[in-house]
Motif scaffolding. Structure first.
Motif, short mmCIF file in Angstrom:
data_model
loop_
_atom_site.label_atom_id
_atom_site.label_comp_id
_atom_site.label_asym_id
_atom_site.label_seq_id
_atom_site.Cartn_x
_atom_site.Cartn_y
_atom_site.Cartn_z
N GLN A 18 -4.42 -5.13 -2.45
CA GLN A 18 -2.94 -5.74 -3.60
C GLN A 18 -2.64 -5.49 -2.20
OE1 GLN A 18 -5.47 -3.74 -4.93
NE2 GLN A 18 -6.00 -4.87 -6.24
N ALA A 19 -2.17 -6.67 -1.53
CA ALA A 19 -2.21 -6.50 0.21
C ALA A 19 -0.21 -6.15 0.53
CB ALA A 19 -1.73 -8.08 0.81
N GLU A 20 0.15 -6.48 -0.59
CA GLU A 20 2.29 -6.59 0.30
C GLU A 20 2.59 -4.66 0.64
OE1 GLU A 20 0.97 -8.74 -2.21
OE2 GLU A 20 0.95 -10.49 -0.61
N VAL A 21 1.58 -3.56 -0.14
CA VAL A 21 2.02 -2.14 0.03
C VAL A 21 1.60 -1.79 1.14
CG1 VAL A 21 1.79 -1.81 -2.30
CG2 VAL A 21 -0.09 -1.86 -0.91
N SER A 22 0.88 -2.66 1.80
CA SER A 22 0.18 -2.19 2.72
C SER A 22 1.41 -2.98 4.63
CB SER A 22 -0.76 -2.40 3.34
OG SER A 22 -1.71 -1.64 2.67
N GLN A 23 2.68 -3.67 4.44
CA GLN A 23 3.22 -4.04 4.78
C GLN A 23 2.82 -3.82 6.85
OE1 GLN A 23 5.33 -6.39 4.73
NE2 GLN A 23 4.87 -6.78 2.92
N GLY A 24 3.06 -3.06 7.27
CA GLY A 24 2.18 -2.26 8.45
C GLY A 24 0.81 -2.71 9.07
N ILE A 25 -0.54 -2.65 8.66
CA ILE A 25 -1.73 -4.04 8.31
C ILE A 25 -1.21 -5.63 8.32
CG2 ILE A 25 -2.83 -3.47 6.49
CD1 ILE A 25 -4.27 -3.75 9.91
N LEU A 26 -0.43 -5.86 7.54
CA LEU A 26 -0.21 -7.24 7.13
C LEU A 26 1.38 -7.76 8.37
CD1 LEU A 26 1.35 -7.56 3.46
CD2 LEU A 26 -1.22 -8.43 4.78
N GLN A 27 1.53 -6.60 9.07
CA GLN A 27 2.39 -7.39 10.44
C GLN A 27 1.58 -7.83 11.66
OE1 GLN A 27 5.73 -5.08 10.91
NE2 GLN A 27 6.56 -7.15 12.78
N GLY A 84 1.38 -14.72 5.78
CA GLY A 84 2.74 -14.99 6.69
C GLY A 84 3.19 -14.11 6.39
N GLN A 85 4.83 -15.70 7.22
CA GLN A 85 6.31 -14.34 6.84
C GLN A 85 6.82 -15.20 6.03
OE1 GLN A 85 8.19 -13.27 10.32
NE2 GLN A 85 9.84 -15.06 10.01
N THR A 86 7.68 -13.78 5.07
CA THR A 86 8.91 -15.04 3.81
C THR A 86 9.96 -13.35 3.65
OG1 THR A 86 8.95 -15.31 1.48
CG2 THR A 86 7.43 -13.31 1.97
N VAL A 87 10.68 -13.49 2.90
CA VAL A 87 11.69 -12.46 2.66
C VAL A 87 11.47 -11.68 1.62
CG1 VAL A 87 13.21 -13.95 4.45
CG2 VAL A 87 13.46 -14.22 2.02
N ASP A 88 12.29 -11.08 1.37
CA ASP A 88 11.67 -9.56 -0.29
C ASP A 88 12.94 -10.16 -0.70
OD1 ASP A 88 13.49 -7.96 0.19
OD2 ASP A 88 12.58 -7.03 0.86
N GLY A 141 16.23 -10.18 0.56
CA GLY A 141 16.27 -11.54 1.98
C GLY A 141 15.81 -10.37 3.00
N LYS A 142 15.34 -9.46 3.13
CA LYS A 142 14.60 -8.79 4.70
C LYS A 142 13.72 -8.91 4.53
CE LYS A 142 16.92 -4.11 3.39
NZ LYS A 142 16.58 -2.90 3.02
N ARG A 143 12.87 -9.44 6.24
CA ARG A 143 12.07 -9.90 6.66
C ARG A 143 10.58 -9.29 6.16
NH1 ARG A 143 9.41 -9.31 12.51
NH2 ARG A 143 8.19 -11.07 12.64
N CYS A 144 9.34 -9.77 5.29
CA CYS A 144 8.74 -8.99 5.48
C CYS A 144 7.46 -10.06 5.17
CB CYS A 144 8.50 -8.67 3.96
SG CYS A 144 8.43 -9.99 2.22
N PHE A 145 5.84 -9.17 4.97
CA PHE A 145 4.83 -9.89 5.25
C PHE A 145 4.15 -10.31 3.84
CE2 PHE A 145 5.68 -8.55 9.20
CZ PHE A 145 5.97 -9.70 9.66
N THR A 146 2.77 -11.39 3.97
CA THR A 146 2.25 -11.64 2.22
C THR A 146 0.92 -12.42 3.04
OG1 THR A 146 2.79 -12.26 0.22
CG2 THR A 146 2.80 -13.65 2.14
#
Length: 424
Positions: free
Chosen positions: A99-108, A280-284, A287-292
């Motif tokens: 459930q990746a998107e809750v782990s923004q730090g490791i994704l980045q 990958g990199q996207t926006v939430d 409009g903020k930068r986030c990763f998925t």
């Protein structure tokens, strides 16, 4: 047992009462899980006693002070900032997420690693690593083959351990043929890919452009030394279709063989054959930068029984370590590490030639090279061991594969030569 169950003591007792058992011990005994009241293990030790015993065991290892051996595992200087950052609890405990998107730090962290590896190799896309360089090479075989092309040519100048892993990986694949080849080989229509090492196991630097021209439509798989890419042209700029290799040199100690880091990079058209995960990199929605997690084409939790890889949790921490190392040294720092390793190797080659060892490499080499020894190389190496020197890798009775990195010095090389004179 109750200490490791999240339910309270009262909740546990309610469950036991419902099942008709007085205790967990009785439950396990009736279920046949616990057959004896006492496991046959020694008594526990205090922290100090355990530390002393482990220290005695560790003392039986010989860690050489002076190292002139590579052959796939290399001693490099690791800036202290690398260990300090990756040892933080947020990263050490991070699991490659489902459930990746809750782990923004490791994704980045993974995203940064992938971006750096693409820049280093000249390729379009990178995965989040596999177990080691040999595994990465074996996985690349499956990226090459298709219905019409099922033969893989592997240069004999590729690390012999990599060649063994490739064969082991595919020994029961009826439709995949692995063939080891020398400098002269024929590329038939059924050849799916040609594997070369850059620089090769013996230190030589192959001409990737000529190899690509020779193999035609077959895929060129380059097993690259990531530090060498600090001064060598990126394989992606020379015709490589897939670039794999061992990332241990990027911030990880030799550590008796692991854990290591296998990197895999490729062109966009092969991205759906790439094992592992791609971030990958996207926006939430704000409009903020986030990763998925963008793609997991071959993973078992996505394709179930049709999956062709299973590396799930994998080496995420090792990949993050490489990302921190590359960010810490920067492009110029990596170039300096590579250039120093290169210069010292050529200085060592010159000094060894002065005392009677002959460098076998005919063309240019990076930081490894082979010499012929005028005496029994085993006797020479035995003498060096006694001086706390780990010499090059013994290839035959009179051939040695030497290596230098930036942690060696001119003075250390001069001393090595003086010690060798005692035998020669």
């Amino acid at each position: 047992m109750s200490k490791y169950i999240v339910n309270s003591i009262e909740e546990q007792q309610e469950m036991l009462d419902e099942l008709g058992y007085a205790s967990f011990e009785e439950l396990f005994r009736r279920a046949g899980v616990k057959s004896t009241p006492q496991l046959s293990i020694p008594e526990g030790k205090t922290e100090f006693e355990a530390y002393s015993e482990l220290a005695d065991l560790a003392g039986e290892n010989h860690v050489f002070r002076h190292v002139f051996r590579g052959a796939g595992s290399y001693k490099h200087y690791i800036p202290s900032v690398v260990k300090n950052i990756v040892s933080r609890n947020e990263f050490v405990t991070a699991y490659t997420p489902y459930q990746a998107e809750v782990s923004q730090g490791i994704l980045q962290g993974i995203f940064e690693y992938q971006s750096e590896m693409c820049e280093l190799t000249g390729m379009d896309v990178s995965n989040a690593s596999v177990y080691d360089g040999a595994t990465a090479a074996a996985e690349a075989v499956m990226m090459c083959v298709d219905r019409k092309h099922h033969k893989i040519l592997v240069s004999r100048a590729v690390n012999p351990e990599y060649r063994k892993v490739i064969k082991t990986y595919h020994q029961f694949s009826d439709d995949i043929v692995i063939e080891e080849v020398g400098p002269e080989y024929e590329v038939t229509e059924d050849v799916a890919g040609v594997f070369v090492q850059y620089p090769d196991f013996f230190g030589n630097i192959p001409d990737l452009v000529k190899i690509k021209e020779k193999i035609g439509n077959a895929k060129l798989v380059v097993i690259a030394n990531p530090v060498a890419l600090g001064i060598l042209e990126a394989p992606g700029n020379l015709g490589a279709d897939i670039v794999v290799g061992e990332g241990q040199q990027l911030g990880m100690p030799m550590s008796f063989g692991g854990p290591y880091l296998g990197f895999m990079c490729t062109k966009n058209e092969l991205v759906r054959k790439l094992p592992g995960r791609i971030v990958g990199q996207t926006v939430d929605k704000d409009g903020k930068r986030c990763f998925t997690l963008t793609l997991q084409a071959r993973e078992q939790h996505i394709r179930r029984e049709k999956a062709s890889s299973s590396i799930c949790s994998n080496e995420a921490l090792c990949a993050f370590t490489a990302a921190v190392y590359l960010a810490a040294v920067g492009p110029q720092g990596l170039r300096d590490v590579a250039d120093t390793s290169f210069q010292l190797a050529h200085y060592l080659s010159d000094r060894l030639n002065e005392i009677g060892l002959t460098t076998v490499n005919k063309g240019e080499f990076f930081n490894e090279f082979v010499t012929e020894c005028p005496v029994d190389a085993r006797e020479l190496m035995k003498h060096l061991y006694e001086k706390d020197i780990l010499p090059g890798l013994l290839l035959s009775n009179n051939r040695i594969l030497w290596c230098t990195t930036e942690v060696n010095s001119k003075q250390e090389i001069d001393w090595l030569v003086d010690v060798m004179k005692e035998v020669l």
